[in-house]
Structure formats: structure tokens, C-alpha cells
Enzyme design. Structure first.
Site, short mmCIF file in Angstrom:
data_model
loop_
_atom_site.label_atom_id
_atom_site.label_comp_id
_atom_site.label_asym_id
_atom_site.label_seq_id
_atom_site.Cartn_x
_atom_site.Cartn_y
_atom_site.Cartn_z
N VAL A 1 0.87 -1.17 0.00
CA VAL A 1 0.00 0.00 0.00
C VAL A 1 0.91 1.22 0.00
O VAL A 1 1.84 1.31 0.82
CB VAL A 1 -0.94 0.02 1.23
CG1 VAL A 1 -1.77 1.30 1.26
CG2 VAL A 1 -1.85 -1.21 1.23
N GLY B 1 -3.05 3.30 6.67
CA GLY B 1 -3.86 3.70 7.82
C GLY B 1 -5.34 3.83 7.52
O GLY B 1 -6.11 4.28 8.37
N GLY C 1 -4.78 -2.35 3.27
CA GLY C 1 -4.08 -3.62 3.41
C GLY C 1 -4.99 -4.70 3.98
O GLY C 1 -5.03 -5.83 3.49
N TYR D 1 0.22 -8.54 10.28
CA TYR D 1 -0.17 -9.92 10.00
C TYR D 1 -0.61 -10.66 11.27
O TYR D 1 -1.57 -11.42 11.24
CB TYR D 1 0.96 -10.67 9.31
CG TYR D 1 1.32 -10.11 7.95
CD1 TYR D 1 0.34 -9.70 7.04
CD2 TYR D 1 2.65 -10.00 7.56
CE1 TYR D 1 0.66 -9.20 5.80
CE2 TYR D 1 2.98 -9.49 6.30
CZ TYR D 1 1.98 -9.09 5.43
OH TYR D 1 2.31 -8.59 4.20
#
Length: 165
Positions: free
Chosen positions: A92, A98, A102, A136
Site C-alpha cells: 500500500v 492507515g 491492506g 499480519y
């Protein structure tokens, strides 16, 4: 999280190749690997949109501008006897971070993996990339301790291929 309502995810098209190359170069810059980028527009067009595409790409757009992308392909698990989905690249652009882009790309790929009967959705991440690892982990991913990535490329690949069987 402030998610703009105008984020659109769509499959990449052949006419997106220049944009994809720019995003790939931006990713390589971020990962401090720009010196390794050999990709060019003809190679991307052939390998992503040619007779036998090697991978697929989803582009995230906001206000008609490419904000990020995910490039992925199928692999196979012999233990599960099912395909898997392997995420090669997720990126991104910094000015769009933000806003949940993603996360939207990852959710989209997880849904795609399930719809295609995949038993796994996996990827690699650079060990120094703490923000990505944290992201993640927040999605429920776990590190695969005990496994290391192995690679043969360049001259080593050519030597291996030339070795008598």
C-alpha cells in the site's frame, strides 16, 4: 480506523501494467531491494496477462488512483491434498496507509482462497519488517518457526539445471 468509503478492489488488467510496475518498484524501494528489480512492462504483460498467466493481481483504488496491490498465485499442499493461495506481494502506498486498504486486500484474498477450496493462505515477510509482522499477527497469522525460505537463482540456478541427473 478511518476507512474511506471509496476504496475499490478489482482484478488487474493488461492496461494496468505500467501502474503495476510502478507499485512493484515502490515496494522494492520500501524493502531496500530496488537493486533486485529486473521486471519491465513486456515481462509483466507476458507473465501476468499472456497465454499462461503465472499469477493474479488485485488492485486497490481510491478516487480512481492505485493505492496498493496484492499479487498472488496458487500452490499445492500434498499433506492437505488441496490448493493453497500464496501471497507474493502486498503493498500500500505510504500516503494511503492507515485507511484499512491492506486489511481489505487480505480479507479479499482470504475469501478468494476459501471460495477456491484452498486449505491455506500463506506468505513470507522480511524479518526486519516489524510493522508488517504486527499487521499480519493482528489478522491471526502465525510465524512458521522451524522453516526457512530456500532459494536458487541466477548462476546457481543455471548450474543446478546443468547438473547431470
Amino acid at each position: 480506523m478511518n476507512t474511506p468509503p471509496d476504496i475499490v478492489l478489482r482484478p488487474a488488467r493488461r492496461d494496468d501494467v505500467p501502474t503495476l510496475l510502478a507499485l512493484i518498484r515502490a515496494l522494492a524501494e520500501y524493502e531496500k531491494l530496488a537493486h533486485q528489480v529486473e521486471a519491465d512492462e513486456p515481462a509483466l504483460a507476458a507473465t501476468l496477462f499472456g497465454e499462461r498467466p503465472c499469477a493474479e493481481v488485485v488492485i486497490a483504488e481510491t478516487d480512481g488512483e492505485a493505492a496498493g496491490f496484492a499479487l498472488f498465485f496458487h500452490n499445492y499442499s500434498t499433506f492437505l491434498a488441496r490448493p493453497g493461495l500464496y501471497l507474493e506481494d502486498l503493498f500500500v502506498q505510504p500516503r494511503f496507509r492507515g485507511h484499512g486498504i491492506g486489511r481489505r486486500l487480505m480479507v479479499h484474498l482470504a475469501q478468494l482462497a476459501l471460495a477456491r477450496g484452498c486449505g491455506r493462505f500463506e506468505w513470507s515477510v522480511l524479518d526486519w519488517n516489524a510493522p508488517a509482522i504486527g499487521f499480519y499477527r493482528g489478522l491471526g497469522a502465525i510465524g512458521m518457526d522451524g522453516w526457512t525460505v530456500q532459494r536458487v537463482d541466477g548462476d546457481a540456478l543455471r548450474r543446478l539445471a546443468a547438473t547431470p541427473g
